[in-house]
Write a protein that holds these residues in place. Structure first.
Motif, PDB file in Angstrom:
ATOM      1  N   CYS A   1      -6.565   5.986   8.217  1.00 14.66           N
ATOM      2  CA  CYS A   1      -6.222   4.181   8.241  1.00 14.66           C
ATOM      3  C   CYS A   1      -4.687   4.339   6.921  1.00 14.66           C
ATOM      4  CB  CYS A   1      -6.761   3.627   8.261  1.00 14.66           C
ATOM      5  SG  CYS A   1      -8.076   3.347   6.865  1.00 14.66           S
ATOM      6  N   VAL A   2      -4.064   3.211   6.302  1.00 16.28           N
ATOM      7  CA  VAL A   2      -3.463   2.750   5.571  1.00 16.28           C
ATOM      8  C   VAL A   2      -4.190   3.189   4.170  1.00 16.28           C
ATOM      9  CG1 VAL A   2      -2.208   1.963   6.717  1.00 16.28           C
ATOM     10  CG2 VAL A   2      -3.745   0.562   5.505  1.00 16.28           C
ATOM     11  N   GLY A   3      -5.242   3.157   4.037  1.00 18.63           N
ATOM     12  CA  GLY A   3      -6.403   3.009   3.073  1.00 18.63           C
ATOM     13  C   GLY A   3      -7.069   4.495   2.577  1.00 18.63           C
ATOM     14  N   VAL A   4      -7.397   5.402   3.694  1.00 15.80           N
ATOM     15  CA  VAL A   4      -7.774   6.208   3.545  1.00 15.80           C
ATOM     16  C   VAL A   4      -6.858   6.841   3.616  1.00 15.80           C
ATOM     17  CG1 VAL A   4     -10.321   7.955   4.651  1.00 15.80           C
ATOM     18  CG2 VAL A   4      -9.710   5.577   4.665  1.00 15.80           C
ATOM     19  N   GLU A   5      -6.387   7.851   2.454  1.00 19.68           N
ATOM     20  CA  GLU A   5      -5.334   7.840   1.985  1.00 19.68           C
ATOM     21  C   GLU A   5      -5.726  10.316   2.203  1.00 19.68           C
ATOM     22  OE1 GLU A   5      -1.989   5.750   0.375  1.00 19.68           O
ATOM     23  OE2 GLU A   5      -3.766   6.696  -1.392  1.00 19.68           O
TER      24      GLU A   5
ATOM     25  N   VAL B   1       0.384   0.202  20.803  1.00 20.51           N
ATOM     26  CA  VAL B   1       0.754   0.507  19.405  1.00 20.51           C
ATOM     27  C   VAL B   1       0.862  -0.846  18.828  1.00 20.51           C
ATOM     28  CG1 VAL B   1       3.388   2.166  19.185  1.00 20.51           C
ATOM     29  CG2 VAL B   1       1.824   2.403  21.653  1.00 20.51           C
ATOM     30  N   VAL B   2       0.473  -0.114  17.511  1.00 19.00           N
ATOM     31  CA  VAL B   2       0.369  -1.063  16.202  1.00 19.00           C
ATOM     32  C   VAL B   2       1.558  -0.698  15.327  1.00 19.00           C
ATOM     33  CG1 VAL B   2      -0.654  -2.389  14.661  1.00 19.00           C
ATOM     34  CG2 VAL B   2      -1.979  -1.820  17.046  1.00 19.00           C
ATOM     35  N   ILE B   3       2.700  -1.361  15.596  1.00 15.11           N
ATOM     36  CA  ILE B   3       3.867  -0.882  14.852  1.00 15.11           C
ATOM     37  C   ILE B   3       3.587  -1.706  13.442  1.00 15.11           C
ATOM     38  CG2 ILE B   3       6.183  -1.325  14.299  1.00 15.11           C
ATOM     39  CD1 ILE B   3       6.678  -1.393  17.488  1.00 15.11           C
ATOM     40  N   LEU B   4       3.206  -0.657  12.082  1.00 14.97           N
ATOM     41  CA  LEU B   4       2.802  -1.718  10.519  1.00 14.97           C
ATOM     42  C   LEU B   4       4.425  -1.782   9.995  1.00 14.97           C
ATOM     43  CD1 LEU B   4      -0.400   0.635  10.106  1.00 14.97           C
ATOM     44  CD2 LEU B   4      -0.526  -1.804  11.096  1.00 14.97           C
ATOM     45  N   GLY B   5       4.037  -2.707   8.884  1.00 13.74           N
ATOM     46  CA  GLY B   5       4.716  -2.241   7.745  1.00 13.74           C
ATOM     47  C   GLY B   5       4.946  -1.192   6.967  1.00 13.74           C
ATOM     48  N   GLY B   6       4.707  -0.234   6.722  1.00 17.42           N
ATOM     49  CA  GLY B   6       4.181   0.853   6.134  1.00 17.42           C
ATOM     50  C   GLY B   6       5.808   0.852   5.324  1.00 17.42           C
ATOM     51  N   GLY B   7       7.051   0.166   5.991  1.00 18.49           N
ATOM     52  CA  GLY B   7       8.610  -0.470   5.602  1.00 18.49           C
ATOM     53  C   GLY B   7       8.545  -1.094   6.287  1.00 18.49           C
ATOM     54  N   GLU B   8       9.484  -2.076   6.832  1.00 16.65           N
ATOM     55  CA  GLU B   8      10.156  -3.315   7.513  1.00 16.65           C
ATOM     56  C   GLU B   8      10.435  -2.941   9.108  1.00 16.65           C
ATOM     57  OE1 GLU B   8      10.172  -6.194   9.683  1.00 16.65           O
ATOM     58  OE2 GLU B   8       9.002  -6.620   8.168  1.00 16.65           O
TER      59      GLU B   8
ATOM     60  N   GLY C   1      -1.288   2.239  -3.724  1.00 12.75           N
ATOM     61  CA  GLY C   1       0.621   1.738  -3.571  1.00 12.75           C
ATOM     62  C   GLY C   1       0.993   0.614  -5.323  1.00 12.75           C
ATOM     63  N   ARG C   2       1.412  -0.172  -4.750  1.00 11.62           N
ATOM     64  CA  ARG C   2       1.774  -1.058  -5.973  1.00 11.62           C
ATOM     65  C   ARG C   2       1.195  -1.876  -6.385  1.00 11.62           C
ATOM     66  NH1 ARG C   2       6.130  -2.123  -2.633  1.00 11.62           N
ATOM     67  NH2 ARG C   2       8.282  -0.800  -3.327  1.00 11.62           N
ATOM     68  N   ALA C   3      -0.569  -1.835  -6.030  1.00 12.19           N
ATOM     69  CA  ALA C   3      -1.045  -2.109  -6.648  1.00 12.19           C
ATOM     70  C   ALA C   3      -1.579  -1.684  -7.498  1.00 12.19           C
ATOM     71  CB  ALA C   3      -2.529  -2.988  -6.046  1.00 12.19           C
ATOM     72  N   VAL C   4      -1.502  -0.716  -7.499  1.00 18.54           N
ATOM     73  CA  VAL C   4      -2.594  -0.052  -8.944  1.00 18.54           C
ATOM     74  C   VAL C   4      -1.774  -0.498  -9.899  1.00 18.54           C
ATOM     75  CG1 VAL C   4      -2.879   2.199 -10.047  1.00 18.54           C
ATOM     76  CG2 VAL C   4      -3.280   1.705  -7.304  1.00 18.54           C
ATOM     77  N   ASP C   5      -0.271  -0.489 -10.442  1.00 13.17           N
ATOM     78  CA  ASP C   5       0.405  -1.385 -11.419  1.00 13.17           C
ATOM     79  C   ASP C   5       0.297  -2.882 -11.386  1.00 13.17           C
ATOM     80  OD1 ASP C   5       1.371   1.412 -10.846  1.00 13.17           O
ATOM     81  OD2 ASP C   5       2.996   0.807  -9.774  1.00 13.17           O
ATOM     82  N   HIS C   6      -0.413  -3.443 -11.161  1.00 16.29           N
ATOM     83  CA  HIS C   6      -0.445  -4.965 -10.844  1.00 16.29           C
ATOM     84  C   HIS C   6      -2.167  -5.279 -11.278  1.00 16.29           C
ATOM     85  CE1 HIS C   6       3.584  -5.069 -10.669  1.00 16.29           C
ATOM     86  NE2 HIS C   6       4.115  -4.894  -9.538  1.00 16.29           N
ATOM     87  N   ASP C   7      -3.108  -4.797 -12.405  1.00 15.08           N
ATOM     88  CA  ASP C   7      -4.412  -5.076 -12.430  1.00 15.08           C
ATOM     89  C   ASP C   7      -4.797  -7.016 -11.571  1.00 15.08           C
ATOM     90  OD1 ASP C   7      -4.609  -2.936 -12.482  1.00 15.08           O
ATOM     91  OD2 ASP C   7      -5.683  -2.909 -14.617  1.00 15.08           O
ATOM     92  N   GLY C   8      -3.493  -7.733 -12.504  1.00 12.43           N
ATOM     93  CA  GLY C   8      -3.783  -9.049 -12.219  1.00 12.43           C
ATOM     94  C   GLY C   8      -3.808  -9.527 -10.989  1.00 12.43           C
TER      95      GLY C   8
ATOM     96  N   TYR D   1       0.963  -1.351   0.302  1.00 16.69           N
ATOM     97  CA  TYR D   1       0.216  -0.042   0.163  1.00 16.69           C
ATOM     98  C   TYR D   1       0.894   1.374   0.282  1.00 16.69           C
ATOM     99  CZ  TYR D   1       0.893   0.024   5.081  1.00 16.69           C
ATOM    100  OH  TYR D   1       1.830   0.550   6.416  1.00 16.69           O
ATOM    101  N   SER D   2       1.970   1.296   0.653  1.00 17.13           N
ATOM    102  CA  SER D   2       2.509   2.240   0.728  1.00 17.13           C
ATOM    103  C   SER D   2       3.985   2.456  -0.104  1.00 17.13           C
ATOM    104  CB  SER D   2       3.687   2.405   2.079  1.00 17.13           C
ATOM    105  OG  SER D   2       4.343   1.141   2.649  1.00 17.13           O
ATOM    106  N   ARG D   3       4.367   1.049  -1.304  1.00 21.73           N
ATOM    107  CA  ARG D   3       4.840   1.433  -2.204  1.00 21.73           C
ATOM    108  C   ARG D   3       6.373   1.737  -1.010  1.00 21.73           C
ATOM    109  NH1 ARG D   3       3.798   2.454  -7.775  1.00 21.73           N
ATOM    110  NH2 ARG D   3       1.525   2.912  -8.226  1.00 21.73           N
ATOM    111  N   ALA D   4       6.391   0.940   0.087  1.00 25.39           N
ATOM    112  CA  ALA D   4       7.518   0.198   1.131  1.00 25.39           C
ATOM    113  C   ALA D   4       8.926   0.146   0.106  1.00 25.39           C
ATOM    114  CB  ALA D   4       7.499   0.183   1.728  1.00 25.39           C
ATOM    115  N   GLY D   5      10.000   0.862   0.186  1.00 24.39           N
ATOM    116  CA  GLY D   5      11.771   0.978  -0.273  1.00 24.39           C
ATOM    117  C   GLY D   5      12.500   1.047   0.516  1.00 24.39           C
TER     118      GLY D   5
END
Length: 353
Positions: free
Chosen positions: A276-280, A80-87, A213-220, A49-53
């Motif tokens: 949230c991560v989806g409601v940008e 506290v929820v530590i998310l994976g917007g990166g690792e 995020g990256r899902a937009v680039d991968h319709d499959g 969702y965040s195109r992390a890298g």
């Protein structure tokens, strides 16, 4: 890999009861906070969702993160929820932050891809009573590696899980979950993945893909709402018949209810605040805005704190309104309206379409 069966912790999303949630809404408070510490990640998951890298230049310092945590706890946050917007395991001061949170009396839930877990780090997480949710999308090395965007990911996840099991997970006060993103590549094996998790005492955290995020680039990757409806009903049948868990199928989580908009807020690695991560929709930034002011004054927060009263379309008239509000992330990503009906929901007026 195998591990002893163990009764899983409470279903994700149901750790707070209705009275606690209602009280948090009334006082403009929190019960949890979702925190991203870094954008750095060693994987390139196709659905991220965040195109992390790469690490971002404007990420918060440890002192800034600590200040946000203290603010959240003063507003009633218990976890506290530590998310994976990166690792998060790549964040160099992770241990200091976790230790601080635990000293302040709050719980920690950490989402990780598991590929950089060491025996020492797994033992640290166990000693600090951190609940761990490890990301796994397939029992097939080929499918897992494809979705992660890196060869060898499957084997590294296996190693990470083995370290957690040897450290003592899962056990009392040491929850272990498995996050799986439902997509076309793993759709046929989702029932077997569910059984795999349940039979080993892992809490399944299976969720619909959010189109961002990256899902937009991968319709499959995309799965239709009809396919999701069939799958969720199948998982419900399996859980009831084989594991004694009875739940009503609805999006976006299988066997769970998303209620985060009633009591939580997301803090990105640069301090930006989102529902949230989806409601940008940017709500402010912790470098200039206090959490208490955002929760009390922001109109989007008010919309979502009273989401059941504000839902539009089929979600607003659904028989499950009050228990479910669909995925606000997919509503926003696919319609541009955070209060719109969830386009990927198969219930109510969507049935049979």
């Amino acid at each position: 890999m195998s591990g002893p069966p163990f009764a899983p912790p409470p279903i994700a999303g149901l750790e707070f009861d209705a009275q606690e949630i209602s009280a948090a809404v009334r006082r403009h408070g929190l019960l949890s906070i979702e925190l991203e510490m870094t954008h750095l990640c060693n994987l390139r998951c196709l659905y991220c969702y965040s195109r992390a890298g790469h690490q971002a230049q404007d990420e918060m310092s440890l002192a800034e993160i600590e200040d946000v945590v203290v603010q959240a706890l003063s507003l009633g946050a218990k976890k506290v929820v530590i998310l994976g917007g990166g690792e998060p395991l790549l964040y160099p001061q992770l241990r200091e932050l976790v230790h601080l949170i635990r000293q302040l009396g709050a719980g920690v839930e950490l989402f990780t891809n598991g590929t950089v877990l060491t025996a020492d780090l797994a033992q640290f997480l166990y000693d600090e009573a951190v609940s761990v949710v490890i990301k796994r999308n397939s029992l097939s090395p080929q499918v897992q590696d494809e979705l992660a965007g890196l060869p060898g990911t499957f084997a590294r996840i296996e190693t990470g899980l083995a370290h957690l099991l040897r450290a003592g997970y899962p056990g009392p006060n040491h929850g272990l979950g498995m996050q799986t993103i439902i997509c076309r590549q793993n759709l046929p094996e989702i029932p077997d993945l569910w059984r795999w998790a349940r039979s080993r005492g892992l809490q399944p955290y299976f969720e619909c893909l959010t189109y961002q995020g990256r899902a937009v680039d991968h319709d499959g990757l995309l799965v239709s709402r009809q396919q999701l409806g069939v799958l969720f009903r199948r998982l419900s049948e399996i859980d009831r018949a084989e594991f004694g868990h009875d739940w009503q199928p609805h999006p976006p989580l299988a066997g769970a209810a998303c209620r985060r908009h009633l009591y939580s807020i997301l803090v990105k690695a640069n301090g930006d605040l989102y529902p949230c991560v989806g409601v940008e929709i940017n709500l402010g930034n912790t470098r200039k805005d206090r959490l208490a002011d955002v929760l009390r004054e922001n109109p989007v927060v008010h919309d979502l704190r009273h989401v059941y009263e504000n839902l539009k379309g089929p979600c607003g008239t659904c028989r499950l309104t009050g228990e479910c509000y669909g995925c606000r992330g997919n509503a926003f990503q696919l319609t541009g309206d955070h209060l719109a009906s969830d386009p990927l929901c198969w219930l109510g007026d969507h049935e049979g379409e």
